[in-house]
Enzyme design. Structure first.
Site, mmCIF file in Angstrom:
data_model
loop_
_atom_site.group_PDB
_atom_site.id
_atom_site.type_symbol
_atom_site.label_atom_id
_atom_site.label_comp_id
_atom_site.label_asym_id
_atom_site.label_seq_id
_atom_site.Cartn_x
_atom_site.Cartn_y
_atom_site.Cartn_z
ATOM 1 N N GLY A 1 0.830 -1.204 0.000
ATOM 2 C CA GLY A 1 0.000 0.000 0.000
ATOM 3 C C GLY A 1 0.858 1.244 0.000
ATOM 4 O O GLY A 1 0.625 2.186 -0.771
ATOM 5 N N ASP B 1 5.086 -9.944 6.851
ATOM 6 C CA ASP B 1 4.396 -10.976 6.047
ATOM 7 C C ASP B 1 5.240 -11.601 4.938
ATOM 8 O O ASP B 1 4.886 -12.644 4.411
ATOM 9 C CB ASP B 1 3.131 -10.385 5.413
ATOM 10 C CG ASP B 1 2.107 -10.016 6.470
ATOM 11 O OD1 ASP B 1 2.051 -10.722 7.486
ATOM 12 O OD2 ASP B 1 1.382 -9.027 6.276
ATOM 13 N N ALA C 1 5.640 -28.423 13.645
ATOM 14 C CA ALA C 1 4.177 -28.547 13.762
ATOM 15 C C ALA C 1 3.673 -29.789 13.032
ATOM 16 O O ALA C 1 4.260 -30.211 12.031
ATOM 17 C CB ALA C 1 3.517 -27.304 13.181
ATOM 18 N N SER D 1 1.987 -34.966 21.949
ATOM 19 C CA SER D 1 1.326 -33.663 21.799
ATOM 20 C C SER D 1 1.246 -33.341 20.318
ATOM 21 O O SER D 1 1.991 -33.912 19.521
ATOM 22 C CB SER D 1 2.138 -32.572 22.495
ATOM 23 O OG SER D 1 3.372 -32.404 21.831
ATOM 24 N N HIS E 1 -0.549 -9.731 18.189
ATOM 25 C CA HIS E 1 0.406 -8.671 17.878
ATOM 26 C C HIS E 1 1.805 -8.879 18.431
ATOM 27 O O HIS E 1 2.730 -8.153 18.058
ATOM 28 C CB HIS E 1 -0.147 -7.318 18.331
ATOM 29 C CG HIS E 1 -1.168 -6.793 17.376
ATOM 30 N ND1 HIS E 1 -2.477 -7.212 17.391
ATOM 31 C CD2 HIS E 1 -1.060 -5.940 16.338
ATOM 32 C CE1 HIS E 1 -3.128 -6.608 16.419
ATOM 33 N NE2 HIS E 1 -2.292 -5.838 15.758
HETATM 34 P P1 ATP Z 1 1.242 -3.618 5.442
HETATM 35 O O1 ATP Z 1 1.907 -4.682 4.600
HETATM 36 O O2 ATP Z 1 1.742 -3.630 6.825
HETATM 37 O O3 ATP Z 1 -0.251 -3.595 5.344
HETATM 38 P P2 ATP Z 1 1.157 -1.407 3.660
HETATM 39 O O4 ATP Z 1 2.152 -0.395 3.241
HETATM 40 O O5 ATP Z 1 0.632 -2.314 2.587
HETATM 41 O O6 ATP Z 1 1.775 -2.211 4.865
HETATM 42 P P3 ATP Z 1 -1.377 -0.009 3.787
HETATM 43 O O7 ATP Z 1 -2.228 0.294 4.958
HETATM 44 O O8 ATP Z 1 -1.975 -0.792 2.679
HETATM 45 O O9 ATP Z 1 -0.066 -0.681 4.391
HETATM 46 O O10 ATP Z 1 -0.850 1.372 3.161
HETATM 47 C C1 ATP Z 1 -0.217 2.342 3.978
HETATM 48 C C2 ATP Z 1 -0.622 3.719 3.522
HETATM 49 O O11 ATP Z 1 -0.206 3.921 2.160
HETATM 50 C C3 ATP Z 1 -2.120 3.982 3.496
HETATM 51 O O12 ATP Z 1 -2.641 4.306 4.768
HETATM 52 C C4 ATP Z 1 -2.214 5.151 2.529
HETATM 53 O O13 ATP Z 1 -1.843 6.351 3.158
HETATM 54 C C5 ATP Z 1 -1.138 4.782 1.504
HETATM 55 N N1 ATP Z 1 -1.769 4.084 0.377
HETATM 56 C C6 ATP Z 1 -2.136 2.795 0.285
HETATM 57 N N2 ATP Z 1 -2.735 2.517 -0.888
HETATM 58 C C7 ATP Z 1 -2.770 3.688 -1.558
HETATM 59 C C8 ATP Z 1 -3.273 4.094 -2.818
HETATM 60 N N3 ATP Z 1 -3.887 3.237 -3.646
HETATM 61 N N4 ATP Z 1 -3.133 5.390 -3.183
HETATM 62 C C9 ATP Z 1 -2.520 6.278 -2.362
HETATM 63 N N5 ATP Z 1 -2.034 5.967 -1.160
HETATM 64 C C10 ATP Z 1 -2.142 4.698 -0.750
#
Ligand code: ATP
Length: 328
Positions: free
Chosen positions: A108, A132, A191, A220, A258
């Site tokens: 993201g 992940d 496991a 176990s 967590h």
């Molecule tokens: P994780 O793997 O831990 O989920 P991530 O980087 O994939 O990490 P996200 O919550 O998906 O985490 O994205 C982090 C931030 O990146 C979002 O809160 C947003 O601000 C930005 N972001 C994600 N997707 C988009 C998008 N399509 N356009 C613009 N900004 C984005």
């Protein structure tokens, strides 16, 4: 080599992962080494939009290589998904004189960086930080090794109590879309079964396996269940199902939650983060952008962010086979 880049921003975004601090430290120290100014951007894209910046020098990242979490904090920011939000961020970066940024995060965060670059031609470089291990273009993401060691440690402890009472434990681990944590920690902790999103083993096979396990004299049993497992039941429903169909078992559930994100990073994650930070800054200064630093066959490689965000990584079929053989 003269570069136009004089000031680099660095931030962490999305879910935190152990080793992010080591990556921040590496970016900051590489900038200091090369005579570039480095600015910490707090709370991911949220802090970028609000101008929550602080100049970081080499000494400001003392004693963080061993710490979990992220000193820059992390955040999810809905507003950055909008053009208006990204404009605010651009205005703040420009006001501060930041010429490029390094984003440490997951898919993201990289998608956001890519969009930002498209709109403003702003140089961006990604470092994969997520427990992940689900990012194309890198065999390992920062935090994965620490997370699987945390899970193995927890399962070792659970096994002590499981074998003292002849119990069966369902242990839920993180992994909504991918089973890398479950599979690796499951093999590492011995496991009996590992349920992952990539494979639906089916309830019958699970029951058969547990029957065989009991018949072979095992004292176990531990079944690792990734959150996104496709068997169709959560860990608590699995417990009820097995108790109903195999009353010989005394079943317990443990959801690790967590704790898997926290803790001091392993040496592997610290070294990986240190290497990736250096590569990210050097690549920016070479005029590169829209890339993610990854590792393949022990070598650092650069992958276009557009590729990295395309899909999830494949599960390791060879490791699945190893797991099957080990549960004989
Ligand atoms: P994780 O793997 O831990 O989920 P991530 O980087 O994939 O990490 P996200 O919550 O998906 O985490 O994205 C982090 C931030 O990146 C979002 O809160 C947003 O601000 C930005 N972001 C994600 N997707 C988009 C998008 N399509 N356009 C613009 N900004 C984005």
């Amino acid at each position: 080599m003269a570069s136009e880049i004089k000031k680099i921003g660095v931030f962490t975004s999305g879910g935190d992962s152990p080793g992010m601090n080591a990556a921040i430290r590496s970016v900051v120290r590489t900038c200091a080494y090369l005579g570039i100014e480095c600015v910490g951007i707090y709370r991911g894209y949220q802090g970028m939009m609000e101008g929550d910046f602080k100049t970081l020098d080499a000494r400001s990242v003392n004693n963080i290589i061993n710490k979990g979490g992220t000193i820059l904090k992390s955040a999810r920011c809905e507003e950055f998904r909008t053009k208006e939000g990204r404009k605010k961020a651009y205005d703040q970066l420009t006001k501060e004189g930041i010429d490029a940024f390094v984003v440490i995060g997951g898919n993201g965060s990289f998608t956001g960086a890519l969009l930002f670059n498209e709109e403003y031609k702003f140089p961006v470089m990604g470092i994969p930080g997520t427990i992940d291990n689900d990012i194309l273009g890198s065999s390992y993401t920062i935090g994965f090794d620490t997370a699987i060691n945390t899970v193995v440690d927890a399962i070792d402890k659970i096994r002590d109590t499981a074998s003292s009472h002849n119990r069966l434990f369902f242990v839920e681990v993180m992994g909504r879309d991918v089973g890398h944590i479950a599979l690796n920690a499951g093999v590492g902790a011995g496991a009996e079964e590992i349920l992952i999103p990539e494979q639906n083993l089916g309830l019958e096979r699970l029951l058969d396996s547990l029957k065989r396990s009991k018949a072979s004299g095992k004292s176990s049993s531990i079944v690792i269940v990734a959150e996104g497992d496709k068997i169709g039941k959560n860990v608590f429903e699995l417990k009820e199902y097995v108790e109903e169909h195999l009353p010989i078992y005394d079943v317990r559930v443990s959801v690790l939650g967590h704790m898997q994100r926290g803790g001091n990073p392993t040496c592997f994650d610290r070294v990986l983060a240190s290497r990736m930070g250096v590569k990210a800054v050097e690549s920016i200064l070479e005029g590169k952008s829209n890339l993610m630093v990854g590792i393949k066959d022990t070598k650092l490689v650069l992958t276009p962010l557009a590729e990295a965000i395309k899909a999830h990584t494949e599960i390791d079929e060879e490791l699945i086979r190893v797991s099957d053989i080990m549960t004989t």
